[in-house]
Design an enzyme around this catalytic site. Structure first.
Site, short mmCIF file in Angstrom:
data_model
loop_
_atom_site.label_atom_id
_atom_site.label_comp_id
_atom_site.label_asym_id
_atom_site.label_seq_id
_atom_site.Cartn_x
_atom_site.Cartn_y
_atom_site.Cartn_z
N ARG A 1 -70.85 -4.71 -35.47
CA ARG A 1 -72.16 -4.55 -36.10
C ARG A 1 -73.25 -4.59 -35.04
O ARG A 1 -73.33 -5.52 -34.25
CB ARG A 1 -72.41 -5.67 -37.13
CG ARG A 1 -73.86 -5.80 -37.63
CD ARG A 1 -74.22 -4.65 -38.55
NE ARG A 1 -75.62 -4.75 -38.99
CZ ARG A 1 -76.03 -5.35 -40.10
NH1 ARG A 1 -75.14 -5.93 -40.89
NH2 ARG A 1 -77.30 -5.39 -40.43
N ASP B 1 -71.78 -4.62 -43.04
CA ASP B 1 -72.82 -5.52 -43.50
C ASP B 1 -72.19 -6.48 -44.49
O ASP B 1 -71.55 -6.04 -45.46
CB ASP B 1 -73.95 -4.73 -44.15
CG ASP B 1 -75.21 -5.56 -44.35
OD1 ASP B 1 -75.29 -6.65 -43.76
OD2 ASP B 1 -76.11 -5.11 -45.08
N ASP C 1 -73.26 -9.64 -46.95
CA ASP C 1 -74.40 -10.38 -47.52
C ASP C 1 -73.92 -11.40 -48.53
O ASP C 1 -73.01 -11.11 -49.33
CB ASP C 1 -75.37 -9.42 -48.22
CG ASP C 1 -76.18 -8.60 -47.24
OD1 ASP C 1 -76.59 -9.15 -46.20
OD2 ASP C 1 -76.41 -7.40 -47.52
N ARG D 1 -75.10 1.10 -40.26
CA ARG D 1 -74.41 -0.05 -39.67
C ARG D 1 -72.90 0.09 -39.88
O ARG D 1 -72.44 0.71 -40.85
CB ARG D 1 -74.91 -1.38 -40.23
CG ARG D 1 -74.52 -1.75 -41.63
CD ARG D 1 -75.21 -0.99 -42.74
NE ARG D 1 -76.65 -0.94 -42.59
CZ ARG D 1 -77.46 -1.85 -43.15
NH1 ARG D 1 -76.97 -2.83 -43.84
NH2 ARG D 1 -78.77 -1.72 -43.04
#
Length: 322
Positions: free
Chosen positions: A84, A96, A98, A93
């Site tokens: 990343r 990711d 989250d 990207r």
């Protein structure tokens, strides 16, 4: 304290599907984390900055110990391991990760905001989250309500595998789809036995309890990692026992963390049925004739035959998920 969290994954550079699966394997490898459920992978149009490739997105439910900040730090390490690079805000990207929501917890500081501030505004988050947690409530409103109100244009299930591990299936069946009788194989076919050994050697084989009990002297298959799916077994020499898919994903996370190893479901019927949604390729030996089978291979309705060859009295077919 053990907590339940919901996380989001996204990628739009490189081999997106494999990167997503690699991220899930590394999440499962974190010492304080169990991956409990994973959504399908969805292809979604870019959001915010639209001049970039489409994304793959998914959601997962995990259980974890420790603080949210420790979990966040683990995710950031995984992102770095998988390449990343933060070129620009909302830009392309490699991966990711989250934290979307942690049950019973809210916070808002420079490092972390929970629930995620954009959770209810982004269709690429809501669609996979709705799949695995429609009963979830955010800000006293159900995910179902947010899902019904959001514009889901352009979001489709992706052709990439929708599971953390790309599984394969290998089986021998007669003309009626039978695979066993009285807890044993339908027949002994030397060509099929040699083919099975050739395909699975060095890999990981996953089986149900009855299949394990049908092995000669109940001994593990040599040269392979043997896993048994069983809610009742406690232990068996040479075998690793898992009670459900959550434990299976966690174990596979340890076994394939740094090495690509083929993973096969090898039977019986219940094991095939449970793992079939996660299978991307099936190797089926077609036995001549029919036998009085009492267990059967589940229909490969989402697969298409891509290969076929004959050896002695057997026909070896290969099926790929459409």
């Amino acid at each position: 304290m053990r907590r339940t969290a919901y996380i989001g994954l996204g990628a739009n550079l490189g081999d997106r599907g494999e990167t997503m699966r690699a991220a899930l394997r590394r999440v499962a490898e974190l010492p304080s984390v169990n991956v409990e459920r994973v959504s399908a992978f969805y292809e979604t149009p870019p959001w915010g900055k639209t001049d970039q490739p489409p994304f793959l997105n998914a959601a997962a439910r995990i259980a974890f110990d420790g603080t949210p900040y420790e979990l966040l730090a683990g995710f950031q390490r995984i992102e770095q391991e998988l390449g990343r690079v933060r070129y620009e805000h909302w830009g392309a990207r490699t991966i990711d990760l989250d934290i979307l929501h942690i049950e019973g917890l809210t916070c808002a500081d420079e490092a972390l905001s929970l629930p995620h501030p954009y959770l209810t505004e982004r269709a690429f988050v809501l669609v996979p989250l709705y799949e695995i947690a429609p009963e979830l409530c955010i800000h006293e409103k159900s995910i179902v309500s947010y899902y019904d109100e959001i514009d889901r244009t352009g979001i489709v299930r992706a052709p990439e595998l929708s599971a953390p591990y790309p599984l394969m299936l290998i089986a021998a069946s007669d003309a009626a789809g039978g695979i066993g009788r009285n807890g044993q194989l339908l027949t002994h076919c030397a060509a099929d036995m040699a083919y099975f050994r050739e395909m699975t050697m060095g890999g990981i084989v996953i089986m149900g309890r009855r299949t394990m009990e049908s092995l000669p002297a109940r001994r593990a298959l040599e040269g392979r990692e043997n896993i048994v799916l069983s809610r009742t077994m406690e232990r068996a020499d040479g075998f690793q026992i898992v009670r459900d898919l959550a434990e299976l994903w966690t174990l596979l996370g340890r076994l394939v963390y740094d090495a690509e190893r083929p993973i096969f479901a090898i039977g019986g019927e219940e094991c095939y049925r449970l793992l079939l949604p996660y299978v991307h390729r099936a190797y089926v030996t077609c036995l001549a004739g029919t036998y009085e089978a009492d267990v059967f291979l589940p229909p490969l309705t989402d697969f298409v035959r891509t290969g076929c060859r004959r050896r002695e009295d057997c026909i070896f077919e290969i099926y790929e998920r459409v």
